[in-house]
Scaffold this active site. Structure first.
Site, PDB file in Angstrom:
ATOM      1  N   HIS A 243       0.833  -1.209   0.000  1.00 41.04           N
ATOM      2  CA  HIS A 243       0.000   0.000   0.000  1.00 41.04           C
ATOM      3  C   HIS A 243       0.874   1.268   0.000  1.00 41.04           C
ATOM      4  CE1 HIS A 243      -3.705  -2.165   0.392  1.00 41.04           C
ATOM      5  NE2 HIS A 243      -3.400  -2.677   1.561  1.00 41.04           N
TER       6      HIS A 243
HETATM    7  C1  BDR Z   1      -3.953   1.976   4.111  1.00 41.79           C
HETATM    8  O1  BDR Z   1      -4.528   1.729   5.401  1.00 41.79           O
HETATM    9  C2  BDR Z   1      -3.523   1.523   6.353  1.00 41.79           C
HETATM   10  O2  BDR Z   1      -3.806   0.399   7.127  1.00 41.79           O
HETATM   11  C3  BDR Z   1      -2.236   1.325   5.605  1.00 41.79           C
HETATM   12  O3  BDR Z   1      -1.147   1.835   6.335  1.00 41.79           O
HETATM   13  C4  BDR Z   1      -2.460   2.059   4.318  1.00 41.79           C
HETATM   14  O4  BDR Z   1      -2.091   3.410   4.456  1.00 41.79           O
HETATM   15  C5  BDR Z   1      -4.405   0.877   3.173  1.00 41.79           C
HETATM   16  O5  BDR Z   1      -5.782   0.920   3.012  1.00 41.79           O
END
Ligand code: BDR
Ligand code: CA
Length: 315
Positions: A243
């Protein structure tokens, strides 16, 4: 070198993204502003300071607010990031580095004004700090070089949501802030689930990184063990999605991503709360609350192998 401020809730994948920015020759990591989300604001800030001490980051750290603009805060994602936000590894209780005496959004305003047209903001958490900066000093919109957001999901490649069926966590966590940020007159690119869920760091990849990257490998291995367990239990994945690091990679190598341009809106209430909507056509509809908004970019595809190689080789 691009001057960058990362707005973040470290967070396991946030920490991996911050370390990539630190290691990259293309990036001058000027500041880290913290937000709530994966973990409490206190943990986020402590973790940012811990990374600063451990890896000798030069970045200034500024703490953000601890609640969304309108809605109550949702609980921290302890099942994904652990109680301390970094997969429950041991973190010293005291950090040598300290935060500066400015709230995150003030730090963003002051730094953007001190370096007009030079600062790229990369937001990899809730968008509350960026929205507060815009509300307090709307003139920064024309002074920021670029805004890159890990957030949103537009349904490309079958990816619609991760916290709800139709909402991505960073947007869901403060949808009002997200709507303000994507509607402002500054150049936004959303690196959403459509692309971040295409790239997976497998167990073999992380093991290899551990053996080859003397500086970061063991740390990444230690923090990501907890994260990988969640993804395995929840989705049956071998490894985990990339992500937050994808947003940093967009800043370094935008050519790896396919983008489209259009108006973006965020649903702020109801069953689809936190959903990100995208209108690509220029048609003005009889009822149209879109066309006054700037066209922004969203990522719809990524060259995963090259992205994974870039992370690996940089670390
Ligand atoms: C996002 O949500 C958080 O849990 C992660 O760090 C990332 O920024 C993914 O949906
Ligand atoms: Ca994050």
């Amino acid at each position: 070198m691009k001057k960058i401020i990362i707005d973040t809730d470290p967070g396991i994948d946030d920490a991996m993204a911050i370390l990539l920015a630190h290691a990259s020759n293309e990036i001058d990591l000027v500041g880290i502003t913290t937000t709530f989300g994966n973990t409490s604001i206190e943990n986020s800030t402590r973790n940012a300071l811990y990374l600063k001490d451990k890896f000798a980051l030069q970045a200034t750290v500024a703490q953000g607010v601890d609640v969304p603009l309108v809605l109550p805060a949702s609980p921290p994602a302890t099942a994904i990031h652990g109680n301390n936000g970094l997969g429950n590894i041991n973190i010293p209780s005291e950090q040598t580095s300290q935060v500066i005496n400015q709230l995150a959004h003030d730090y963003i305003i002051n730094t953007v004004k001190a370096h007009p047209h030079e600062i790229t903001l990369i937001a990899i958490g809730r968008l509350t700090n960026l929205a507060l900066a815009l509300s307090k000093a709307p003139e920064i919109a024309s002074l920021v070089k670029e805004v890159i957001i890990m957030g949103g999901a537009f349904g490309f490649n079958g990816h619609s949501g991760n916290l709800t069926p139709f909402a991505e966590a960073n947007v869901y966590g403060d949808p009002h802030a997200a709507d303000i940020v994507v509607s402002a007159n500054w150049p936004v690119t959303m690196v959403g689930l459509d692309v971040t869920q295409q790239s997976i760091m497998s167990t073999a990849y992380i093991n290899d990184l551990k053996s080859k990257s003397s500086k970061y490998g063991a740390f990444i291995y230690d923090i990501s063990e907890f994260y990988a367990k969640f993804y395995h239990a929840d989705l049956g994945l071998d490894g985990f999605y990339v992500h937050d690091a994808s947003a940093i990679i967009y800043a370094i190598a935008p050519e790896l991503f396919t983008t489209r341009k259009g108006n973006i809106r965020v649903v702020t209430e109801g069953v689809a709360e936190g959903q990100t909507l995208f209108k690509e056509s220029d048609r003005v509809f009889p009822i149209d609350e879109w066309s006054d908004r700037p066209k922004q970019k969203i990522c719809t595809n990524v060259e995963c192998d090259k992205l994974l190689n870039l992370y690996y080789n940089t670390m």
